[in-house]
Write an enzyme that holds these catalytic residues in place. Structure first.
Site, PDB file in Angstrom:
ATOM      1  N   CYS A  21      17.434 -44.300  70.686  1.00  0.00           N
ATOM      2  CA  CYS A  21      17.286 -45.165  69.509  1.00  0.00           C
ATOM      3  C   CYS A  21      17.900 -44.493  68.282  1.00  0.00           C
ATOM      4  O   CYS A  21      18.567 -45.150  67.468  1.00  0.00           O
ATOM      5  CB  CYS A  21      15.812 -45.460  69.250  1.00  0.00           C
ATOM      6  SG  CYS A  21      14.956 -46.299  70.603  1.00  0.00           S
ATOM      7  N   ASP A 398       3.808  -8.365  50.069  1.00  0.00           N
ATOM      8  CA  ASP A 398       3.544  -7.950  48.700  1.00  0.00           C
ATOM      9  C   ASP A 398       2.117  -7.395  48.639  1.00  0.00           C
ATOM     10  O   ASP A 398       1.291  -7.703  49.499  1.00  0.00           O
ATOM     11  CB  ASP A 398       3.704  -9.160  47.769  1.00  0.00           C
ATOM     12  CG  ASP A 398       3.613  -8.761  46.312  1.00  0.00           C
ATOM     13  OD1 ASP A 398       3.990  -7.629  45.983  1.00  0.00           O
ATOM     14  OD2 ASP A 398       3.154  -9.584  45.503  1.00  0.00           O
TER      15      ASP A 398
END
Length: 706
Positions: A21, A398
């Site tokens: 499709c 971090d």
């Protein structure tokens, strides 16, 4: 219609349930004038059209082209899908099934009719399939399942296999219906998130409370959220304190206590007390809406493995069609096989040829993985990111706000005199810091409030630039300074100098309370590791992922936090230094490298890494930057991301193996005449349904912390 950018048109397409499709829609729209590119996704049921620079094709042109293919356009506000028997595919099943039953009944009642009842059943049931094949042919897309089915059914009628042709048409209709049902269910998995926001809200206006549509809320308005209600908007608490169940948004299992000043999200559940909330975002931009929008965009973008499967399918299908042609022509010419037998086997091969199961195997799994992640607070921006996450072997994290809480806390209070207690040291220091916004001051004030220490007035308060603060408290001249400004003062004895050195070596910031020239005591402050940091790092270790901490903080503090968490630590790094470390690791062959940060000061490193992951509780930064975001704001979420990626990739491999394996088995068995056409149809559509259902297992994914 929704627009991700001003130039991109997004259309919702009903009935677009498989890779075939997608290709039909892309081919039809791609041929229109003024179109640069088209991207169709059966997973989301949407098509994105990118116009050429300067062109502005009308929406109606695209709707007409899609309608000509037999699909329908639906609005974003379309109602829930109807029952299966009311859909076009459901009606085809009912018609084909009824005609097939009638054909068998006619054969039993009137044998003289021969195959004519089956011929009639085949032709009537084949009409919508022929129409779909003709539409695809008009957009130069001949290799569709409808075209192959039409050739096979008409060919079967030509060689006298009318009964089998009727059965094939019916089984094809059933398979198409099952594909649609499975695709719709997978599509609803993420759409269910949108339903978490209540339809109404209690607006507080002019001293009255009235019920309004939640979609009408605007920033600045105030709403009342009663106990047991879902929060109707993103907002900030003005009054009230309550526990909120945030699991619908971020997957966090335990309720969170929220008080005035705290931000809350649409879709969360208020558990205990009434809250007065100020609206901070409109309905179209709240956390739920943004998550749904970002996940749908991610589902529509194809992962590298999906793009490879698409390219493979484009060559695979014509190759099998060529093989079917050889099967029809060669055996009768080189052996005694009858033409009817060779043609029959060739027609069965054509039915095997459609790669629907293969094409849907990857996007279905990727979409299910993205949806499962979103429902647990793991926002992943695209199949490519989901695929790459599972390959990470090194992650740089971090420190501040990621491995630590992001706000300093008092860790030690020491009394250096015989007359003062630790509480008094903290109380006097808090009085001096009352009007300061320095992080150390904030930590001292928070600790004093936590201990319920009475407030003390300060007079003649002043800031000592670069040194600390001073003032008169309870008739005493006090100062609060850093240890390096104690050189001119006389410490009680050498033990205290050693104690200061030990605390600083542990990465703590110190404030010394001094009266005149005599130190009274000290307060140590440090941004402590998050409660879940160690657990998250251990989970990554179990997954075989190496972790490193990159921090802009001083090397001593970074080393202390690293030692507490058992992680390699590097401090005093500028943003460009962090990015360079990541590039160095990549060049050294450490494998794909991930970076975890807040998405702002770590931007260069996030960009340099293969995958950037933002920590954040639904903030703009967490949602709009980096490649993935942890809405639950927990370090353990990093391991969950990687584990989810690996589970998805395993699912993809299983799906591909199922699709190709079944194709291979039935290609051989059909070529040898062991299986016939109706088995071929069952193999094709059954494989498509099977891989879709297998992919949907990911919707129930839960992280195994082992």
């Amino acid at each position: 219609m929704s627009e991700s950018t001003p130039s991109v048109l997004t259309l919702r397409v009903e009935g677009m349930d498989c890779g075939g499709c997608e290709r039909k829609v892309e081919a039809a729209l791609g041929r229109l004038e003024g179109v640069e590119a088209v991207s169709a996704s059966s997973v989301t049921g949407s098509v994105k059209v990118h116009p050429r620079q300067g062109a502005s094709p009308a929406r109606g042109t695209f709707e007409q082209a899609i309608g000509d293919l037999g699909y329908a356009i639906k609005s974003d506000t379309a109602s829930a899908p109807s029952t299966w028997w009311r859909s076009a595919k459901g009606r085809l099943v009912l018609v084909a099934g009824t005609l097939l039953v009638l054909a068998f009944a006619c054969r039993l009642a009137w044998p003289a009719l021969g195959n004519w009842p089956f011929v009639a059943a085949t032709l009537v049931g084949l009409v919508p399939i022929l129409q779909a094949a003709r539409r695809a042919l008009r957009v130069q897309n001949p290799f569709t399942i409808e075209m192959l089915m039409s050739i096979a059914a008409l060919g079967a009628l030509a060689i006298g296999a009318a009964a089998e042709a009727a059965v094939v048409v019916f089984l094809f209709a059933v398979g198409e219906l099952l594909e649609g049902v499975a695709a719709s269910r997978a599509r609803r998995s993420i759409s269910a998130l949108a339903g978490l926001t209540p339809s109404t809200a209690r607006l507080m206006e002019n001293g009255e409370v009235r019920e309004v549509s939640a979609a009408s809320l605007q920033p600045g308005q105030r709403v009342l959220v009663r106990p047991g209600d879902r929060v109707p908007c993103d907002g900030r608490i003005l009054a009230g304190e309550s526990d909120l169940d945030e699991s619908p948004v971020n997957g966090e299992s335990l309720p969170r206590s929220r008080a005035p000043g705290d931000d809350i999200f649409a879709g969360t559940v208020n558990l205990d007390a009434a809250l007065e909330v100020a609206v901070t975002r409109g309905a179209e931009d709240n956390t739920i809406a943004r998550v749904v929008r970002l996940v749908e965009e991610a589902q529509a973008s194809k992962a590298p493995v999906a793009r490879f499967i698409d390219r493979f399918a484009r060559y695979y299908m014509p190759a099998v069609v060529g093989l079917a042609l050889l099967m029809a022509l060669v055996p009768p010419l080189v052996s005694t096989m009858a033409w009817s037998e060779s043609v029959y086997r060739a027609l069965a091969l054509l039915l095997i040829a459609c790669p629907c199961a293969l094409v849907i195997s990857t996007p279905a799994a990727i979409a299910a993985g993205l949806s499962a992640g979103a429902r647990q607070g793991l926002l992943i921006k695209g199949g490519a990111v989901l695929e790459q996450l599972g390959k990470l072997r090194l992650i740089a994290l971090d420190k501040t706000g990621t491995l630590t809480a992001g706000t300093p806390r008092v860790t030690d209070v020491e009394d250096w005199t015989t007359g003062q207690g630790e509480g008094d040291i903290l109380r006097l220091a808090a009085a001096l810091e009352r009007d300061s916004s320095h992080p150390i001051a904030t930590a001292i004030l928070a600790r004093a409030e936590q201990l319920g220490l009475s407030s003390t007035a300060v007079s003649e308060g002043r800031v000592l630039p670069g040194r600390g603060v001073a003032g008169r408290v309870e008739g005493r001249d006090l100062t609060l300074v850093t240890p390096r400004h104690l050189a001119a003062l006389s410490l009680p004895d050498g033990d205290f100098s050693q104690r200061i050195a030990a605390l600083e070596q542990a990465g703590k910031s110190l404030a010394v309370l001094v009266e005149g020239e005599h130190p009274l005591g000290l307060i140590a402050v440090r941004d402590e590791p998050r409660e879940d940091a160690r657990e998250g790092l251990l989970a990554l270790e179990r997954l075989g992922v190496r972790t490193v901490m990159l921090s802009g903080d001083n090397a001593r503090t970074a080393a202390a936090i690293g030692a507490a968490l058992g992680i390699e630590a590097h401090g005093e790094l500028m943003p460009e230094d962090k990015a360079q470390r990541i590039r160095d690791w990549q060049a050294a062959g450490y494998g794909p490298v991930g970076k975890v940060g807040d998405g702002i000061n770590d931007a260069p490193a996030l960009a340099a890494a293969e995958v950037g992951i933002a920590m954040g509780g639904g903030t703009d930064v967490a949602l709009e930057t980096a490649d993935a975001a942890l809405l639950k704001n927990r370090v353990t979420g990093i391991a969950e991301l990687i584990d989810l990626s690996r589970a998805t990739l395993r699912n993809v491999k299983t799906n591909v193996a199922l699709a190709l394996g079944l194709k291979a088995i039935f290609l051989v068995s059909t070529a040898l005449g062991i299986t016939g056409m109706w088995i071929a149809v069952m193999a094709d559509t059954g494989a498509t349904v099977l891989v879709t259902l297998n992919a949907m297992r990911l919707l129930g994914y839960r992280f195994n912390e082992r």
